[in-house]
Write a protein that holds these residues in place. Structure first.
Motif, PDB file in Angstrom:
ATOM      1  N   LEU A  62       0.828  -1.199   0.000  1.00 48.11           N
ATOM      2  CA  LEU A  62       0.000   0.000   0.000  1.00 48.11           C
ATOM      3  C   LEU A  62       0.868   1.258   0.000  1.00 48.11           C
ATOM      4  O   LEU A  62       2.018   1.214   0.442  1.00 48.11           O
ATOM      5  CB  LEU A  62      -0.916  -0.016   1.225  1.00 48.11           C
ATOM      6  CG  LEU A  62      -1.956  -1.136   1.249  1.00 48.11           C
ATOM      7  CD1 LEU A  62      -2.729  -1.099   2.570  1.00 48.11           C
ATOM      8  CD2 LEU A  62      -2.905  -1.038   0.067  1.00 48.11           C
ATOM      9  N   PRO A  63       0.331   2.387  -0.518  1.00 43.80           N
ATOM     10  CA  PRO A  63      -1.057   2.594  -0.928  1.00 43.80           C
ATOM     11  C   PRO A  63      -1.327   2.138  -2.359  1.00 43.80           C
ATOM     12  O   PRO A  63      -0.417   2.074  -3.176  1.00 43.80           O
ATOM     13  CB  PRO A  63      -1.216   4.113  -0.809  1.00 43.80           C
ATOM     14  CG  PRO A  63       0.161   4.638  -1.121  1.00 43.80           C
ATOM     15  CD  PRO A  63       1.111   3.642  -0.516  1.00 43.80           C
ATOM     16  N   VAL A  64      -2.605   1.828  -2.647  1.00 43.95           N
ATOM     17  CA  VAL A  64      -3.034   1.501  -4.004  1.00 43.95           C
ATOM     18  C   VAL A  64      -3.137   2.803  -4.789  1.00 43.95           C
ATOM     19  O   VAL A  64      -3.657   3.801  -4.289  1.00 43.95           O
ATOM     20  CB  VAL A  64      -4.394   0.767  -3.981  1.00 43.95           C
ATOM     21  CG1 VAL A  64      -4.937   0.599  -5.385  1.00 43.95           C
ATOM     22  CG2 VAL A  64      -4.242  -0.579  -3.300  1.00 43.95           C
ATOM     23  N   ASP A  65      -2.649   2.791  -6.014  1.00 47.69           N
ATOM     24  CA  ASP A  65      -2.563   4.045  -6.769  1.00 47.69           C
ATOM     25  C   ASP A  65      -3.745   4.297  -7.701  1.00 47.69           C
ATOM     26  O   ASP A  65      -3.579   4.742  -8.833  1.00 47.69           O
ATOM     27  CB  ASP A  65      -1.257   4.081  -7.578  1.00 47.69           C
ATOM     28  CG  ASP A  65      -1.208   3.019  -8.658  1.00 47.69           C
ATOM     29  OD1 ASP A  65      -2.123   2.169  -8.709  1.00 47.69           O
ATOM     30  OD2 ASP A  65      -0.270   3.039  -9.477  1.00 47.69           O
ATOM     31  N   GLY A  66      -4.962   4.023  -7.253  1.00 48.85           N
ATOM     32  CA  GLY A  66      -6.119   4.320  -8.084  1.00 48.85           C
ATOM     33  C   GLY A  66      -7.389   3.730  -7.507  1.00 48.85           C
ATOM     34  O   GLY A  66      -7.364   2.701  -6.823  1.00 48.85           O
ATOM     35  N   ALA A  67      -8.537   4.377  -7.805  1.00 46.30           N
ATOM     36  CA  ALA A  67      -9.817   3.921  -7.277  1.00 46.30           C
ATOM     37  C   ALA A  67     -10.362   2.722  -8.032  1.00 46.30           C
ATOM     38  O   ALA A  67     -11.351   2.123  -7.603  1.00 46.30           O
ATOM     39  CB  ALA A  67     -10.834   5.066  -7.327  1.00 46.30           C
ATOM     40  N   ASP A  68      -9.729   2.346  -9.147  1.00 46.77           N
ATOM     41  CA  ASP A  68     -10.219   1.207  -9.920  1.00 46.77           C
ATOM     42  C   ASP A  68      -9.764  -0.121  -9.350  1.00 46.77           C
ATOM     43  O   ASP A  68     -10.199  -1.180  -9.806  1.00 46.77           O
ATOM     44  CB  ASP A  68      -9.762   1.314 -11.378  1.00 46.77           C
ATOM     45  CG  ASP A  68      -8.244   1.351 -11.496  1.00 46.77           C
ATOM     46  OD1 ASP A  68      -7.587   2.004 -10.648  1.00 46.77           O
ATOM     47  OD2 ASP A  68      -7.710   0.737 -12.444  1.00 46.77           O
ATOM     48  N   LEU A  69      -8.896  -0.090  -8.345  1.00 43.63           N
ATOM     49  CA  LEU A  69      -8.398  -1.311  -7.714  1.00 43.63           C
ATOM     50  C   LEU A  69      -8.938  -1.424  -6.292  1.00 43.63           C
ATOM     51  O   LEU A  69      -8.884  -0.461  -5.525  1.00 43.63           O
ATOM     52  CB  LEU A  69      -6.865  -1.324  -7.685  1.00 43.63           C
ATOM     53  CG  LEU A  69      -6.140  -1.321  -9.030  1.00 43.63           C
ATOM     54  CD1 LEU A  69      -4.640  -1.223  -8.811  1.00 43.63           C
ATOM     55  CD2 LEU A  69      -6.490  -2.569  -9.838  1.00 43.63           C
ATOM     56  N   SER A  70      -9.448  -2.593  -5.962  1.00 44.23           N
ATOM     57  CA  SER A  70      -9.878  -2.873  -4.589  1.00 44.23           C
ATOM     58  C   SER A  70      -8.696  -3.423  -3.804  1.00 44.23           C
ATOM     59  O   SER A  70      -7.763  -3.997  -4.385  1.00 44.23           O
ATOM     60  CB  SER A  70     -11.024  -3.889  -4.585  1.00 44.23           C
ATOM     61  OG  SER A  70     -12.166  -3.371  -5.214  1.00 44.23           O
ATOM     62  N   ALA A  71      -8.733  -3.271  -2.507  1.00 39.59           N
ATOM     63  CA  ALA A  71      -7.635  -3.771  -1.678  1.00 39.59           C
ATOM     64  C   ALA A  71      -8.127  -4.138  -0.294  1.00 39.59           C
ATOM     65  O   ALA A  71      -8.985  -3.451   0.269  1.00 39.59           O
ATOM     66  CB  ALA A  71      -6.521  -2.728  -1.571  1.00 39.59           C
ATOM     67  N   ILE A  72      -7.585  -5.232   0.234  1.00 40.88           N
ATOM     68  CA  ILE A  72      -7.853  -5.665   1.606  1.00 40.88           C
ATOM     69  C   ILE A  72      -6.526  -5.635   2.360  1.00 40.88           C
ATOM     70  O   ILE A  72      -5.651  -6.472   2.108  1.00 40.88           O
ATOM     71  CB  ILE A  72      -8.436  -7.080   1.650  1.00 40.88           C
ATOM     72  CG1 ILE A  72      -9.758  -7.152   0.883  1.00 40.88           C
ATOM     73  CG2 ILE A  72      -8.633  -7.541   3.098  1.00 40.88           C
ATOM     74  CD1 ILE A  72     -10.303  -8.564   0.756  1.00 40.88           C
ATOM     75  N   PRO A  73      -6.304  -4.665   3.263  1.00 38.93           N
ATOM     76  CA  PRO A  73      -5.060  -4.641   4.037  1.00 38.93           C
ATOM     77  C   PRO A  73      -4.920  -5.916   4.868  1.00 38.93           C
ATOM     78  O   PRO A  73      -5.882  -6.375   5.484  1.00 38.93           O
ATOM     79  CB  PRO A  73      -5.224  -3.403   4.930  1.00 38.93           C
ATOM     80  CG  PRO A  73      -6.252  -2.560   4.230  1.00 38.93           C
ATOM     81  CD  PRO A  73      -7.189  -3.535   3.575  1.00 38.93           C
ATOM     82  N   LEU A  74      -3.718  -6.482   4.883  1.00 33.34           N
ATOM     83  CA  LEU A  74      -3.490  -7.741   5.575  1.00 33.34           C
ATOM     84  C   LEU A  74      -2.617  -7.586   6.819  1.00 33.34           C
ATOM     85  O   LEU A  74      -2.973  -8.047   7.891  1.00 33.34           O
ATOM     86  CB  LEU A  74      -2.853  -8.760   4.622  1.00 33.34           C
ATOM     87  CG  LEU A  74      -3.670  -9.112   3.378  1.00 33.34           C
ATOM     88  CD1 LEU A  74      -2.892 -10.067   2.482  1.00 33.34           C
ATOM     89  CD2 LEU A  74      -5.007  -9.728   3.773  1.00 33.34           C
ATOM     90  N   TYR A  75      -1.479  -6.959   6.677  1.00 30.78           N
ATOM     91  CA  TYR A  75      -0.598  -6.812   7.839  1.00 30.78           C
ATOM     92  C   TYR A  75       0.399  -5.683   7.584  1.00 30.78           C
ATOM     93  O   TYR A  75       0.611  -5.249   6.447  1.00 30.78           O
ATOM     94  CB  TYR A  75       0.151  -8.110   8.149  1.00 30.78           C
ATOM     95  CG  TYR A  75       0.999  -8.655   7.007  1.00 30.78           C
ATOM     96  CD1 TYR A  75       2.322  -8.259   6.828  1.00 30.78           C
ATOM     97  CD2 TYR A  75       0.468  -9.585   6.110  1.00 30.78           C
ATOM     98  CE1 TYR A  75       3.090  -8.763   5.793  1.00 30.78           C
ATOM     99  CE2 TYR A  75       1.225 -10.102   5.072  1.00 30.78           C
ATOM    100  CZ  TYR A  75       2.527  -9.686   4.919  1.00 30.78           C
ATOM    101  OH  TYR A  75       3.291 -10.183   3.881  1.00 30.78           O
ATOM    102  N   THR A  76       0.987  -5.204   8.681  1.00 30.70           N
ATOM    103  CA  THR A  76       2.008  -4.158   8.627  1.00 30.70           C
ATOM    104  C   THR A  76       3.342  -4.757   9.047  1.00 30.70           C
ATOM    105  O   THR A  76       3.430  -5.447  10.062  1.00 30.70           O
ATOM    106  CB  THR A  76       1.646  -2.987   9.557  1.00 30.70           C
ATOM    107  OG1 THR A  76       0.388  -2.438   9.154  1.00 30.70           O
ATOM    108  CG2 THR A  76       2.701  -1.902   9.501  1.00 30.70           C
ATOM    109  N   GLU A  77       4.370  -4.492   8.263  1.00 29.56           N
ATOM    110  CA  GLU A  77       5.681  -5.082   8.536  1.00 29.56           C
ATOM    111  C   GLU A  77       6.503  -4.239   9.511  1.00 29.56           C
ATOM    112  O   GLU A  77       6.326  -3.014   9.597  1.00 29.56           O
ATOM    113  CB  GLU A  77       6.466  -5.227   7.236  1.00 29.56           C
ATOM    114  CG  GLU A  77       5.950  -6.309   6.316  1.00 29.56           C
ATOM    115  CD  GLU A  77       7.017  -6.766   5.354  1.00 29.56           C
ATOM    116  OE1 GLU A  77       8.036  -7.326   5.820  1.00 29.56           O
ATOM    117  OE2 GLU A  77       6.844  -6.560   4.144  1.00 29.56           O
TER     118      GLU A  77
END
Length: 257
Positions: A62-77
């Motif tokens: 992340l971050p996703v660079d556009g509203a045309d893509l969906s995303a489910i955050p999973l974990y933070t490193e």
């Protein structure tokens, strides 16, 4: 071969540092007839690969660079600094960015931490890749701040790493094109979210049981005799009378002592 005759498959992209082995194994167990193909991409290529249809979904940063893509955050490193094993930083468990103020901190062109201002002193030239930066650290030319997974990916026996407590962190997410949320993408989302094979939200979820079947199943587990529909249950202490009410059980009167 026509499109309708083609064997369905699922293509999963992943960026360096992400290990998709667990999710791939679950997919192969649940959907053995649909092969899953892994597509390795750089962090900078990931979103373009999804848009171009080179993968159905992908593990990205992340971050996703556009509203045309969906995303489910999973974990933070965890963010770490990579240093030679004989470096002074190797003597402690963790450091801050202020502790790196006098160090040459390498900032590769494929950096994924999104620094506003990298700590330390800048190198004369930015390395092209994280792998190149690791080679420079091994040569004694600066240190490198990266997500822990990348430090592990580029592990060398002569290097080690320590946690940087106040550095930016990289978040990993599952992403896919919003308009291409196919059944297979839904299946993979269910796997990543930890849904069981019988989850009601999955396409292969179990069908709800009729009420009577559920009661029979419960009675079988507990050893109780299932109740016949329309027949009043007998109450403890006596037999039901003509109206269905239980008559009290008469016992022998006790004599006073």
């Amino acid at each position: 071969m026509t499109g309708s005759d083609a064997t369905p498959s699922f293509r999963l992209a992943y960026v360096p540092g992400v290990t998709p082995t667990k999710w791939v194994r679950i997919w192969n167990e649940r959907l053995p007839d649909i092969p899953l193909t892994l597509v390795g991409v750089t962090a900078g290529e990931a979103f373009a690969a999804l848009r171009a249809g080179e993968a159905d979904a992908g593990f990205v940063r992340l971050p996703v660079d556009g509203a045309d893509l969906s995303a489910i955050p999973l974990y933070t490193e965890t963010t770490v600094v990579v240093v030679p094993k004989d470096h002074v930083v190797a003597a402690v468990e963790e450091v801050t960015t202020e502790d790196l103020a006098d160090e040459i901190v390498l900032h590769p062109l494929d950096d994924v931490l999104g620094w506003e201002t990298p700590p330390g002193k800048p190198a004369f030239e930015r390395p092209a890749t994280t792998a190149d930066a690791v080679e420079l650290v091994a040569a004694g030319i600066g240190v490198l701040v990266v997500p822990q997974s990348l430090a592990r990916l580029h592990h060398r026996k002569d290097l080690t790493y320590r946690t940087v407590t106040d550095a930016p962190a990289s978040r990993v997410a599952l992403s896919w094109p919003e308009e291409k949320t196919t059944d297979m993408v839904e299946d993979f989302i269910g796997i990543v979210r930890g849904r069981t094979v019988n989850s009601s939200r999955g396409r292969q979820g179990a069908q709800p049981q009729p009420q009577q079947d559920r009661k029979a199943a419960t009675a079988k587990k507990t050893g109780a005799k299932p109740r016949t529909p329309g027949k009043p249950a007998a109450r403890s202490g006596g037999k039901p009378n003509a109206r269905g009410a239980a008559t009290p059980k008469r016992g022998k009167p006790r004599r006073g002592r």
